[in-house]
Scaffold this motif. Structure first.
Motif, short mmCIF file in Angstrom:
data_model
loop_
_atom_site.label_atom_id
_atom_site.label_comp_id
_atom_site.label_asym_id
_atom_site.label_seq_id
_atom_site.Cartn_x
_atom_site.Cartn_y
_atom_site.Cartn_z
N LEU A 1 38.24 19.25 44.68
CA LEU A 1 38.63 20.67 44.77
C LEU A 1 39.99 20.69 45.46
N LEU A 2 41.00 21.22 44.75
CA LEU A 2 42.37 21.18 45.29
C LEU A 2 42.86 22.57 45.67
N ASP A 3 43.60 22.65 46.73
CA ASP A 3 44.30 23.91 47.02
C ASP A 3 45.65 23.62 47.66
N GLN A 4 46.61 24.46 47.34
CA GLN A 4 47.96 24.27 47.87
C GLN A 4 48.06 24.60 49.36
N GLU A 5 47.08 25.37 49.86
CA GLU A 5 47.16 25.82 51.26
C GLU A 5 46.44 24.85 52.20
N ASP A 6 46.58 25.12 53.51
CA ASP A 6 45.97 24.24 54.53
C ASP A 6 44.45 24.34 54.55
N GLY A 7 43.93 25.49 54.13
CA GLY A 7 42.48 25.70 54.19
C GLY A 7 42.02 26.55 53.03
N VAL A 8 40.76 26.94 53.07
CA VAL A 8 40.20 27.69 51.94
C VAL A 8 40.51 29.19 52.06
N GLY A 9 40.51 29.88 50.93
CA GLY A 9 40.52 31.34 50.90
C GLY A 9 41.69 32.01 51.60
N GLN A 10 42.88 31.50 51.40
CA GLN A 10 44.04 32.08 52.10
C GLN A 10 44.70 33.22 51.29
N HIS A 11 44.25 33.45 50.07
CA HIS A 11 44.92 34.47 49.24
C HIS A 11 43.98 35.67 49.04
N THR A 12 43.75 36.06 47.79
CA THR A 12 42.98 37.29 47.54
C THR A 12 41.60 37.28 48.21
N SER A 13 41.02 36.10 48.33
CA SER A 13 39.66 36.03 48.89
C SER A 13 39.59 36.43 50.36
N SER A 14 40.73 36.51 51.04
CA SER A 14 40.67 37.04 52.41
C SER A 14 41.43 38.35 52.51
N ARG A 15 41.60 39.02 51.35
CA ARG A 15 42.32 40.31 51.34
C ARG A 15 41.55 41.30 50.49
N ASN A 16 40.27 41.48 50.84
CA ASN A 16 39.46 42.40 50.03
C ASN A 16 38.57 43.23 50.94
N SER A 17 37.65 44.00 50.36
CA SER A 17 36.81 44.91 51.16
C SER A 17 35.55 44.25 51.68
N GLU A 18 35.25 43.05 51.24
CA GLU A 18 34.04 42.30 51.64
C GLU A 18 32.76 43.05 51.28
N VAL A 19 32.83 43.85 50.24
CA VAL A 19 31.65 44.61 49.83
C VAL A 19 30.84 43.81 48.82
N ILE A 20 29.53 43.78 49.01
CA ILE A 20 28.62 43.22 48.00
C ILE A 20 28.27 44.40 47.09
N HIS A 21 28.83 44.36 45.89
CA HIS A 21 28.63 45.47 44.96
C HIS A 21 27.29 45.34 44.24
N ALA A 22 26.70 46.51 43.94
CA ALA A 22 25.40 46.51 43.24
C ALA A 22 25.58 46.18 41.76
N GLY A 23 26.69 46.64 41.16
CA GLY A 23 26.91 46.43 39.71
C GLY A 23 26.84 47.74 38.94
N ILE A 24 27.31 48.82 39.56
CA ILE A 24 27.12 50.17 39.04
C ILE A 24 28.11 50.54 37.94
N TYR A 25 29.37 50.19 38.13
CA TYR A 25 30.45 50.83 37.37
C TYR A 25 30.78 50.18 36.02
N TYR A 26 30.47 48.90 35.88
CA TYR A 26 31.08 48.12 34.79
C TYR A 26 30.34 48.34 33.48
N PRO A 27 31.08 48.32 32.35
CA PRO A 27 30.43 48.58 31.05
C PRO A 27 29.30 47.59 30.79
N SER A 28 28.20 48.08 30.27
CA SER A 28 27.05 47.20 29.99
C SER A 28 27.46 46.13 29.00
N GLY A 29 26.97 44.95 29.23
CA GLY A 29 27.30 43.84 28.33
C GLY A 29 28.56 43.11 28.76
#
Ligand SMILES: Cc1cc2nc3c(=O)[nH]c(=O)nc-3n(C[C@H](O)[C@H](O)[C@H](O)COP(=O)(O)OP(=O)(O)OC[C@H]3O[C@@H](n4cnc5c(N)ncnc54)[C@H](O)[C@@H]3O)c2cc1C
Length: 384
Positions: free
Chosen positions: A38-66
């Motif tokens: 597993l390779l990453d350009q940074e010093d550690g894990v999750g330095q980009h979008t994965s540490s810049r979000n709302s940290e919400v566990i979504h239920a799955g309400i909004y997305y089109p079925s299928g």
């Protein structure tokens, strides 16, 4: 690692998606006698979008079925809650309220139906009295209550995935930037640039691998362009859609996550209120298409945020809002265009075997990560 290394699978990118893929793959029986890096350009894990979000566990309400978003969010949410319980990753089922005015009640009911079609059948419709009993300071005529939404410590989650993957034999190579990928008779040769920890004396490192999974987030299309011989038609156009957050100073007036009804044709879910595990409240993200990766939060947006928030929280004092952080969504649709799905692409049928590429993994990517890991594992199994 030496310059003669060969791996069976290389996963590029150690955001939450690459980590979940590496964890699921390294646990798969067909990988028992095979190795994974597993390779990453940074010093550690999750330095980009994965540490810049709302940290919400979504239920799955909004997305089109299928859609992949619907299926992988619902499955991923279940896997994520189980993972958190099993490996003691902090998370909480806070529950979420989607609030609306009477005149938008049809849209709210349509959302409830959409959720049911996606297999999310635990939503409860609340009138204004029932809403007020749950959240005294939220003003709305009706609401949907989602008991299976929650929040997670995304960093602790990523660290748990890394540790599990390593225990299962995966090798993590930080500070390793993939520069180019060349097809060989069997598999690929990968050229990387190793960043020295002191910042001086970077060096090149080459290895061969049988299979590659690209989970490079915002860099996905740019990385795909560095794969020699890959049909450019397989690389989607990507747009950057920034989301700013404002923190709320003072004690949170809310116990739940509070979301407005998403407006039609917007690229986000509306400026919502989320809590972190310490109980701190923040609002966002908004949506702004941008040309480059700039994470500065514009303090002048305070008034616009306050107007949006006051529609459901009229008591808000705008001065309690402080510019906080921003994230950037890797969108596959431009401003005003209909939303698109995740792309999880096995390029075998396009004459380019042993490669899986992921594009457009925006929200609910964090929630869906373990289900994405499962799906990619099933694809990679066919390569051996
Ligand atoms: C504002 C915002 C709010 C969100 N809120 C939520 C939410 O509440 N709930 C939810 O479920 N989802 C949410 N998401 C979505 C979620 O954050 C993403 O889907 C997820 O983090 C994507 O992870 P990733 O691993 O694909 O990307 P990243 O985290 O960006 O990881 C990509 C990795 O690839 C590495 N990389 C790139 N190029 C190279 C290279 N050439 N060589 C080596 N390494 C490379 C990078 O260093 C990086 O570590 C949100 C997203 C945004 C932007």
């Amino acid at each position: 690692m030496t310059n003669t290394d060969h791996f069976d699978v290389a996963v590029i990118g150690a955001g939450v998606i690459g980590l979940a893929v590496a964890q699921r793959l390294s646990a798969a029986p067909f990988m028992a006698d095979r190795n994974l890096v597993l390779l990453d350009q940074e010093d550690g894990v999750g330095q980009h979008t994965s540490s810049r979000n709302s940290e919400v566990i979504h239920a799955g309400i909004y997305y089109p079925s299928g859609s992949l978003k619907a299926a992988l969010c619902v499955r991923g949410r279940q896997l994520l809650f189980e993972h958190c319980q099993r490996y003691r990753v902090p998370c909480r089922r806070t529950g979420k309220l989607i609030v609306a005015s009477e005149r938008d009640s049809d849209s709210l009911l349509a959302l409830q139906q959409q959720a049911a079609n996606n297999g999310v059948d635990d939503l409860e419709l609340l009138d204004s009295g029932a809403l007020r009993r749950r959240e005294a300071q939220v003003q709305a005529d009706i609401a949907l209550f989602s008991p299976s939404s929650g929040i997670v410590d995304s960093h602790a989650f990523m660290v748990s995935l890394l540790h599990l993957a390593q225990q299962q034999g995966a090798i993590f190579a930080p500070r390793t930037r993939v520069q180019g990928i060349c097809r060989k008779v069997e598999g690929f040769e990968v050229t990387t640039r190793l960043k020295s920890s002191s910042g001086i004396g970077d060096e090149d490192y080459r290895f061969t691998t049988t299979a590659i999974v690209c989970c490079a987030g915002l860099q996905g299309p740019a990385l795909a362009k560095r794969i020699e011989g890959l049909d450019p038609q397989l690389i989607p156009q990507q747009f950057l859609c920034k989301g700013d957050y404002f923190s709320y100073s003072g004690k949170s007036p809310f116990q739940h996550l509070i979301y407005p009804l998403p407006e039609a044709n917007t690229a986000g879910l509306g400026i919502h209120a989320t809590l972190d595990l310490a109980g701190r409240l923040r609002f966002g993200p908004d949506t702004q298409y941008v040309d480059s990766e700039d994470y500065t939060v514009d303090p002048h947006k305070r008034q616009r945020f306050a107007e949006a928030i006051r529609r459901y929280f009229p008591m808000l004092d705008p001065l309690a809002l402080q510019p906080d952080y921003a994230g950037i969504r890797p969108k596959l649709a431009g401003a005003g265009e209909p939303a698109t799905d995740f792309i999880i692409q096995d390029t075998t049928e396009a004459g380019f075997p042993n490669l899986v590429q992921l594009f457009g993994i925006e929200s609910p990517g964090l929630t869906a990560s373990l289900a994405i890991g499962e799906r990619v594992t099933a694809m990679v199994r066919n390569f051996f």
